[in-house]
Design a protein around this motif. Structure first.
Motif, short mmCIF file in Angstrom:
data_model
loop_
_atom_site.label_atom_id
_atom_site.label_comp_id
_atom_site.label_asym_id
_atom_site.label_seq_id
_atom_site.Cartn_x
_atom_site.Cartn_y
_atom_site.Cartn_z
N ILE A 1 -2.75 -10.76 6.69
CA ILE A 1 -3.71 -11.41 7.58
C ILE A 1 -5.14 -11.36 7.04
O ILE A 1 -5.87 -12.34 7.06
N GLN A 2 -5.52 -10.19 6.53
CA GLN A 2 -6.93 -10.02 6.12
C GLN A 2 -7.12 -10.00 4.60
O GLN A 2 -8.24 -10.08 4.12
N GLY A 3 -6.05 -9.83 3.86
CA GLY A 3 -6.13 -9.85 2.39
C GLY A 3 -6.33 -8.47 1.78
O GLY A 3 -6.70 -7.51 2.46
N GLU A 4 -6.08 -8.40 0.46
CA GLU A 4 -6.15 -7.11 -0.23
C GLU A 4 -7.56 -6.51 -0.20
O GLU A 4 -7.73 -5.32 0.02
N PRO B 1 3.20 -4.70 -0.39
CA PRO B 1 2.79 -6.06 -0.76
C PRO B 1 2.50 -6.23 -2.25
O PRO B 1 2.67 -7.32 -2.79
N MET B 2 2.06 -5.15 -2.92
CA MET B 2 1.71 -5.27 -4.34
C MET B 2 2.93 -5.54 -5.21
O MET B 2 2.79 -5.92 -6.37
N LEU B 3 4.13 -5.30 -4.65
CA LEU B 3 5.33 -5.45 -5.48
C LEU B 3 6.23 -6.60 -5.03
O LEU B 3 7.37 -6.72 -5.50
N GLN B 4 5.74 -7.43 -4.11
CA GLN B 4 6.59 -8.51 -3.60
C GLN B 4 6.48 -9.78 -4.47
O GLN B 4 5.44 -10.04 -5.05
N VAL C 1 0.30 -1.80 6.94
CA VAL C 1 -0.43 -2.17 5.73
C VAL C 1 -0.04 -3.57 5.26
O VAL C 1 -0.89 -4.39 4.90
N SER C 2 1.26 -3.87 5.32
CA SER C 2 1.71 -5.19 4.84
C SER C 2 1.09 -6.32 5.68
O SER C 2 0.76 -7.39 5.15
N LYS D 1 13.60 0.03 -5.26
CA LYS D 1 14.47 -1.15 -5.31
C LYS D 1 14.68 -1.71 -3.90
O LYS D 1 15.07 -0.96 -3.00
N GLY D 2 14.38 -2.96 -3.72
CA GLY D 2 14.61 -3.61 -2.41
C GLY D 2 13.56 -3.29 -1.36
O GLY D 2 13.68 -3.75 -0.22
N ASP D 3 12.53 -2.54 -1.72
CA ASP D 3 11.48 -2.20 -0.75
C ASP D 3 10.70 -3.46 -0.35
O ASP D 3 10.33 -4.26 -1.19
N LYS D 4 10.49 -3.59 0.96
CA LYS D 4 9.78 -4.80 1.43
C LYS D 4 8.42 -4.43 2.02
O LYS D 4 7.70 -5.27 2.53
#
Ligand code: S3P
Length: 167
Positions: free
Chosen positions: A51-54, A120-123, A45-46, A114-117
């Motif tokens: 690459i393609q966007g939300e 993408p919505m939370l980066q 998903v990330s 916490k620390g999740d990579k």
């Protein structure tokens, strides 16, 4: 079980863990829409976001829901936290089965992610602030989509399963 059970809620609410166990208990199939999309797209998903966007990802969510509406019977399905935001998706969810909203407070999400990579919505930036804003915006939409609301803060998967069984 005649129809599908669909778990919705914010990231970190426990939809996947609860869904997997629930399906095991009910002896039925479990399907996670994020996983379904990842398999079809051949990437995480990330990566789709990168690459393609939300917007492309949101289109894939709606397409997957449409496909499942015709194919799933008696399954437990968990969906990504942003899926119920689109009105069209909320309608499709209703057609798909019984919708259970696993509701959590921002603090719970912050602790769990916490620390999740991988989300993408939370980066980037202040993830706490982002969680509070997004959750405040989405909560009424989750409530609108839900047949049942279950408060999940501080509860084990076992406890949530008991509460689902009691519904
Ligand atoms: C998202 C939630 C994620 C995933 C994607 C976007 C969101 O799923 O679909 O990263 O917008 O809330 P989970 O809720 O399973 O983490």
């Amino acid at each position: 079980m005649k129809e599908n059970i669909i778990l919705i809620g914010f990231m970190g609410a426990g939809k996947t863990s609860v869904g997997q166990q629930l399906a095991r208990q009910q002896n039925c199939s479990f399907l996670d829409i994020d996983e379904y999309i990842e398999k079809r797209a051949g990437m995480a998903v990330s990566q789709i976001f990168e690459i393609q966007g939300e917007e492309a990802f949101r289109r894939m969510e709606t397409e997957s829901l449409r496909e499942l509406a015709g194919n799933c019977r008696g399954c437990v399905i968990s969906v990504g936290g942003g899926l119920p935001v689109r009105e069209e998706n909320r309608k499709l969810l209703k057609q798909l089965g019984t919708v259970i909203y696993l509701r959590v407070m921002p603090k719970t999400v912050e602790e769990r992610l916490k620390g999740d990579k991988t989300r993408p919505m939370l980066q980037g930036g202040d993830s706490g602030e982002r969680i509070r804003t997004l959750l405040a915006f989405r909560n009424p939409l989750y409530e609108e989509a839900a047949d049942h609301i279950l408060d999940a803060d501080g509860k084990t998967v076992k406890k949530i399963l008991e509460e689902i069984r009691a519904l």
